[in-house]
Write a protein that holds these residues in place. Structure first.
Motif, PDB file in Angstrom:
ATOM      1  N   ARG A 188      24.712  34.011  36.866  1.00  0.00           N
ATOM      2  CA  ARG A 188      25.877  33.806  37.599  1.00  0.00           C
ATOM      3  C   ARG A 188      25.807  33.238  38.594  1.00  0.00           C
ATOM      4  NH1 ARG A 188      29.652  36.100  34.093  1.00  0.00           N
ATOM      5  NH2 ARG A 188      28.943  37.096  32.648  1.00  0.00           N
ATOM      6  N   THR A 201      20.878  37.770  36.265  1.00  0.00           N
ATOM      7  CA  THR A 201      21.420  38.614  35.594  1.00  0.00           C
ATOM      8  C   THR A 201      21.097  38.958  34.177  1.00  0.00           C
ATOM      9  OG1 THR A 201      23.540  37.815  34.912  1.00  0.00           O
ATOM     10  CG2 THR A 201      23.275  38.697  36.770  1.00  0.00           C
ATOM     11  N   ASN A 204      25.971  35.591  28.839  1.00  0.00           N
ATOM     12  CA  ASN A 204      25.680  34.763  30.437  1.00  0.00           C
ATOM     13  C   ASN A 204      24.083  35.610  31.433  1.00  0.00           C
ATOM     14  OD1 ASN A 204      25.318  33.478  32.249  1.00  0.00           O
ATOM     15  ND2 ASN A 204      27.888  33.643  32.413  1.00  0.00           N
ATOM     16  N   ASN A 209      23.096  31.501  43.423  1.00  0.00           N
ATOM     17  CA  ASN A 209      22.858  31.466  41.829  1.00  0.00           C
ATOM     18  C   ASN A 209      21.569  32.725  41.471  1.00  0.00           C
ATOM     19  OD1 ASN A 209      23.937  29.140  40.890  1.00  0.00           O
ATOM     20  ND2 ASN A 209      22.295  28.076  41.805  1.00  0.00           N
ATOM     21  N   ALA A 264      32.812  38.814  34.459  1.00  0.00           N
ATOM     22  CA  ALA A 264      31.901  39.808  36.200  1.00  0.00           C
ATOM     23  C   ALA A 264      32.578  39.365  36.794  1.00  0.00           C
ATOM     24  CB  ALA A 264      30.549  38.316  36.301  1.00  0.00           C
ATOM     25  N   HIS A 267      33.166  33.882  37.123  1.00  0.00           N
ATOM     26  CA  HIS A 267      32.887  33.722  35.631  1.00  0.00           C
ATOM     27  C   HIS A 267      34.278  35.181  35.574  1.00  0.00           C
ATOM     28  CE1 HIS A 267      28.908  31.943  35.860  1.00  0.00           C
ATOM     29  NE2 HIS A 267      28.470  32.268  36.955  1.00  0.00           N
ATOM     30  N   VAL A 293      32.876  35.667  42.535  1.00  0.00           N
ATOM     31  CA  VAL A 293      31.740  35.461  41.671  1.00  0.00           C
ATOM     32  C   VAL A 293      33.226  34.764  40.090  1.00  0.00           C
ATOM     33  CG1 VAL A 293      32.220  37.619  40.531  1.00  0.00           C
ATOM     34  CG2 VAL A 293      30.412  35.799  39.268  1.00  0.00           C
ATOM     35  N   ASP A 340      27.519  42.835  36.276  1.00  0.00           N
ATOM     36  CA  ASP A 340      27.640  41.873  34.891  1.00  0.00           C
ATOM     37  C   ASP A 340      27.322  43.072  33.798  1.00  0.00           C
ATOM     38  OD1 ASP A 340      27.362  39.913  33.381  1.00  0.00           O
ATOM     39  OD2 ASP A 340      26.075  38.889  34.224  1.00  0.00           O
TER      40      ASP A 340
END
Length: 142
Positions: free
Chosen positions: A132, A14, A129, A11, A51, A48, A46, A124
């Motif tokens: 990440r 960011t 957010n 984890n 990103a 997401h 990653v 990122d």
């Protein structure tokens, strides 16, 4: 002997600004345990939609140059069809087409086979957010 396939989740905080986070030391720490001196491949992913993972030089301004280039290519304005979130957030959803959400790297003798100035980085641009999840996966060679 360690498993041929090992994975771990990291984890990463960011924050609320565009950033490039150097993950190289995290990759190396993972490989010390997972690779145990073996050859193979490290995949960094990653999970997401906004990103990416880049292999770049850090600390000499290249990380800032990358963010500046992305800002020029993907301006944070109202041109994007995807409109939820902060202004220009639609560009964050285009980022993975330019900076992919993954990288696969050779591992020799349990160590990343990077060039002198190469680093594994999380990119990122999504200010909405602040955290990440990055997955490291080591696949041992035969």
């Amino acid at each position: 002997m360690p498993d041929a396939f090992t994975t771990r989740v990291l984890n990463v905080a960011t924050g609320s600004s565009e950033t490039v986070v150097d993950l190289t030391r995290d990759c190396e720490a993972f490989l010390r345990e997972a690779a145990a001196g073996r050859d193979g491949l490290l995949n960094v992913f990653v999970r997401h939609a906004t990103a990416g993972i880049a292999i770049i030089e850090t600390g000499a301004g290249s990380d800032d140059d990358l963010l500046a280039a992305l800002h020029s290519l993907l301006p944070a304005d109202d041109r994007w069809q995807h409109r939820h979130g902060s202004p220009g957030h639609g560009r964050d959803h285009v980022l993975p087409a330019i900076v992919p959400p993954h990288a696969t790297l050779p591992v020799l003798g349990g160590r990343l086979e990077l060039g002198t100035w190469q680093s594994v980085c999380l990119v990122d641009t999504n200010r909405d957010n602040p955290g990440r999840t990055v997955r490291f996966t080591f696949l041992a060679g035969s």
